[in-house]
Write a protein that holds these residues in place. Structure first.
Motif, PDB file in Angstrom:
ATOM      1  N   GLY A  12       0.786  -1.230   0.000  1.00 61.09           N
ATOM      2  CA  GLY A  12       0.000   0.000   0.000  1.00 61.09           C
ATOM      3  C   GLY A  12       0.813   1.272   0.000  1.00 61.09           C
ATOM      4  N   ASP A  13       2.143   1.143  -0.144  1.00 57.96           N
ATOM      5  CA  ASP A  13       3.010   2.324  -0.175  1.00 57.96           C
ATOM      6  C   ASP A  13       3.042   2.937  -1.569  1.00 57.96           C
ATOM      7  OD1 ASP A  13       3.870   1.921   2.516  1.00 57.96           O
ATOM      8  OD2 ASP A  13       5.346   0.458   1.814  1.00 57.96           O
ATOM      9  N   PHE A  14       2.863   4.242  -1.648  1.00 58.18           N
ATOM     10  CA  PHE A  14       3.053   4.945  -2.912  1.00 58.18           C
ATOM     11  C   PHE A  14       4.525   4.889  -3.289  1.00 58.18           C
ATOM     12  CE2 PHE A  14      -0.681   7.204  -1.200  1.00 58.18           C
ATOM     13  CZ  PHE A  14      -1.504   7.265  -2.318  1.00 58.18           C
ATOM     14  N   TYR A  15       4.817   4.732  -4.567  1.00 52.40           N
ATOM     15  CA  TYR A  15       6.204   4.820  -5.011  1.00 52.40           C
ATOM     16  C   TYR A  15       6.362   5.626  -6.298  1.00 52.40           C
ATOM     17  CZ  TYR A  15       5.231   0.932  -8.223  1.00 52.40           C
ATOM     18  OH  TYR A  15       4.699   0.129  -9.204  1.00 52.40           O
ATOM     19  N   GLY A  16       5.269   6.151  -6.836  1.00 48.27           N
ATOM     20  CA  GLY A  16       5.400   6.988  -8.015  1.00 48.27           C
ATOM     21  C   GLY A  16       4.071   7.396  -8.601  1.00 48.27           C
ATOM     22  N   PHE A  17       4.158   8.209  -9.643  1.00 50.43           N
ATOM     23  CA  PHE A  17       2.956   8.624 -10.368  1.00 50.43           C
ATOM     24  C   PHE A  17       3.332   9.012 -11.793  1.00 50.43           C
ATOM     25  CE2 PHE A  17       4.641  12.596  -8.733  1.00 50.43           C
ATOM     26  CZ  PHE A  17       4.477  13.484  -9.784  1.00 50.43           C
ATOM     27  N   VAL A  18       2.329   8.964 -12.644  1.00 51.46           N
ATOM     28  CA  VAL A  18       2.433   9.461 -14.015  1.00 51.46           C
ATOM     29  C   VAL A  18       1.276  10.421 -14.229  1.00 51.46           C
ATOM     30  CG1 VAL A  18       2.329   8.873 -16.472  1.00 51.46           C
ATOM     31  CG2 VAL A  18       3.512   7.337 -14.882  1.00 51.46           C
ATOM     32  N   GLU A  49      12.778  15.064  -3.371  1.00 52.93           N
ATOM     33  CA  GLU A  49      14.224  15.242  -3.556  1.00 52.93           C
ATOM     34  C   GLU A  49      14.868  16.040  -2.430  1.00 52.93           C
ATOM     35  OE1 GLU A  49      14.852  15.205  -8.349  1.00 52.93           O
ATOM     36  OE2 GLU A  49      14.197  17.109  -7.471  1.00 52.93           O
ATOM     37  N   GLU A  50      14.275  17.159  -2.080  1.00 54.32           N
ATOM     38  CA  GLU A  50      14.926  18.100  -1.163  1.00 54.32           C
ATOM     39  C   GLU A  50      14.615  17.862   0.308  1.00 54.32           C
ATOM     40  OE1 GLU A  50      17.235  20.222  -2.239  1.00 54.32           O
ATOM     41  OE2 GLU A  50      16.900  19.528  -4.289  1.00 54.32           O
ATOM     42  N   VAL A  51      13.409  17.427   0.613  1.00 55.75           N
ATOM     43  CA  VAL A  51      13.029  17.199   2.007  1.00 55.75           C
ATOM     44  C   VAL A  51      13.315  15.750   2.407  1.00 55.75           C
ATOM     45  CG1 VAL A  51      11.128  17.241   3.675  1.00 55.75           C
ATOM     46  CG2 VAL A  51      11.291  19.030   1.922  1.00 55.75           C
ATOM     47  N   CYS A  52      12.863  14.819   1.565  1.00 48.92           N
ATOM     48  CA  CYS A  52      13.052  13.399   1.875  1.00 48.92           C
ATOM     49  C   CYS A  52      14.456  12.910   1.518  1.00 48.92           C
ATOM     50  CB  CYS A  52      12.023  12.546   1.134  1.00 48.92           C
ATOM     51  SG  CYS A  52      10.324  12.959   1.563  1.00 48.92           S
ATOM     52  N   LYS A  53      15.141  13.664   0.658  1.00 51.21           N
ATOM     53  CA  LYS A  53      16.519  13.334   0.251  1.00 51.21           C
ATOM     54  C   LYS A  53      16.602  11.974  -0.427  1.00 51.21           C
ATOM     55  CE  LYS A  53      18.305  17.055   2.149  1.00 51.21           C
ATOM     56  NZ  LYS A  53      18.569  18.203   1.338  1.00 51.21           N
ATOM     57  N   VAL A  54      15.654  11.698  -1.337  1.00 47.59           N
ATOM     58  CA  VAL A  54      15.678  10.446  -2.096  1.00 47.59           C
ATOM     59  C   VAL A  54      15.877  10.754  -3.574  1.00 47.59           C
ATOM     60  CG1 VAL A  54      14.240   9.211  -0.423  1.00 47.59           C
ATOM     61  CG2 VAL A  54      13.159  10.313  -2.402  1.00 47.59           C
ATOM     62  N   LYS A  55      16.389   9.781  -4.283  1.00 42.37           N
ATOM     63  CA  LYS A  55      16.572   9.914  -5.729  1.00 42.37           C
ATOM     64  C   LYS A  55      15.222   9.665  -6.387  1.00 42.37           C
ATOM     65  CE  LYS A  55      19.159   8.134  -9.704  1.00 42.37           C
ATOM     66  NZ  LYS A  55      18.220   8.775 -10.567  1.00 42.37           N
ATOM     67  N   VAL A  56      14.848  10.570  -7.260  1.00 42.96           N
ATOM     68  CA  VAL A  56      13.586  10.459  -7.977  1.00 42.96           C
ATOM     69  C   VAL A  56      13.894  10.303  -9.458  1.00 42.96           C
ATOM     70  CG1 VAL A  56      11.340  11.512  -8.438  1.00 42.96           C
ATOM     71  CG2 VAL A  56      12.504  11.977  -6.264  1.00 42.96           C
ATOM     72  N   PHE A  64       3.436  15.864 -19.857  1.00 39.28           N
ATOM     73  CA  PHE A  64       3.799  14.572 -19.251  1.00 39.28           C
ATOM     74  C   PHE A  64       4.799  14.776 -18.130  1.00 39.28           C
ATOM     75  CE2 PHE A  64       6.427  10.821 -18.774  1.00 39.28           C
ATOM     76  CZ  PHE A  64       5.507   9.793 -18.808  1.00 39.28           C
ATOM     77  N   LEU A  65       4.540  14.125 -16.986  1.00 43.63           N
ATOM     78  CA  LEU A  65       5.487  14.076 -15.878  1.00 43.63           C
ATOM     79  C   LEU A  65       5.338  12.733 -15.203  1.00 43.63           C
ATOM     80  CD1 LEU A  65       7.515  15.272 -13.810  1.00 43.63           C
ATOM     81  CD2 LEU A  65       5.552  16.185 -12.572  1.00 43.63           C
ATOM     82  N   SER A  66       6.449  12.020 -15.072  1.00 46.35           N
ATOM     83  CA  SER A  66       6.440  10.802 -14.260  1.00 46.35           C
ATOM     84  C   SER A  66       7.538  10.937 -13.216  1.00 46.35           C
ATOM     85  CB  SER A  66       6.648   9.542 -15.109  1.00 46.35           C
ATOM     86  OG  SER A  66       7.954   9.481 -15.628  1.00 46.35           O
ATOM     87  N   ALA A  67       7.277  10.391 -12.039  1.00 42.77           N
ATOM     88  CA  ALA A  67       8.235  10.455 -10.937  1.00 42.77           C
ATOM     89  C   ALA A  67       8.106   9.182 -10.113  1.00 42.77           C
ATOM     90  CB  ALA A  67       7.963  11.676 -10.069  1.00 42.77           C
ATOM     91  N   PHE A  68       9.221   8.475  -9.962  1.00 45.30           N
ATOM     92  CA  PHE A  68       9.236   7.213  -9.225  1.00 45.30           C
ATOM     93  C   PHE A  68      10.440   7.163  -8.304  1.00 45.30           C
ATOM     94  CE2 PHE A  68       6.564   6.326 -12.813  1.00 45.30           C
ATOM     95  CZ  PHE A  68       5.588   5.494 -12.294  1.00 45.30           C
ATOM     96  N   ILE A  69      10.236   6.537  -7.136  1.00 46.76           N
ATOM     97  CA  ILE A  69      11.323   6.320  -6.185  1.00 46.76           C
ATOM     98  C   ILE A  69      11.521   4.816  -6.025  1.00 46.76           C
ATOM     99  CG2 ILE A  69      10.901   8.507  -5.004  1.00 46.76           C
ATOM    100  CD1 ILE A  69       9.522   6.958  -2.751  1.00 46.76           C
TER     101      ILE A  69
END
Length: 108
Positions: A12-18, A49-56, A64-69
């Protein structure tokens, strides 16, 4: 219309969106609905990226924008807070503007 698909893992964890498509509320470049959706989604990416400090992993082009961790990063509480806030913000926008946006979730 802009269609947004959130991706979640089996836990149930989010990991991205399109997000794709133009909202269609005005001339391209002057569409207030598109601008609002873009601002909300891009702010979430900045938060990851800036608050969670994870690579996206980001892909962006016109309409179009997609972002996944990574799956490991998806387990981090602060990443889930960003995704849930994004989801709630877009759902609120959708409830007020249903002809400009549709939101879906997929579990993989």
């Amino acid at each position: 219309m802009t269609k947004i698909v959130f991706s979640k893992n089996k836990q149930g964890d989010f990991y991205g969106f399109v997000a794709k498509g133009h909202a269609g509320g005005g001339e391209v470049g002057f569409d207030i609905y598109c601008a609002a959706i873009s601002a909300i989604t891009q702010t979430a990416v900045i938060g990851l990226e800036e608050v969670c400090k994870v690579k996206v992993d980001i892909k962006m082009k016109d309409g179009f924008l997609s972002a996944f961790i990574s799956e490991n990063d998806a387990k981090k509480e602060n990443c889930q807070v960003v995704f849930k806030t994004l989801n709630l913000g877009l759902e609120s926008f959708e409830s007020e503007n249903p002809k400009y946006i549709q939101i879906f979730e997929e579990v993989q």
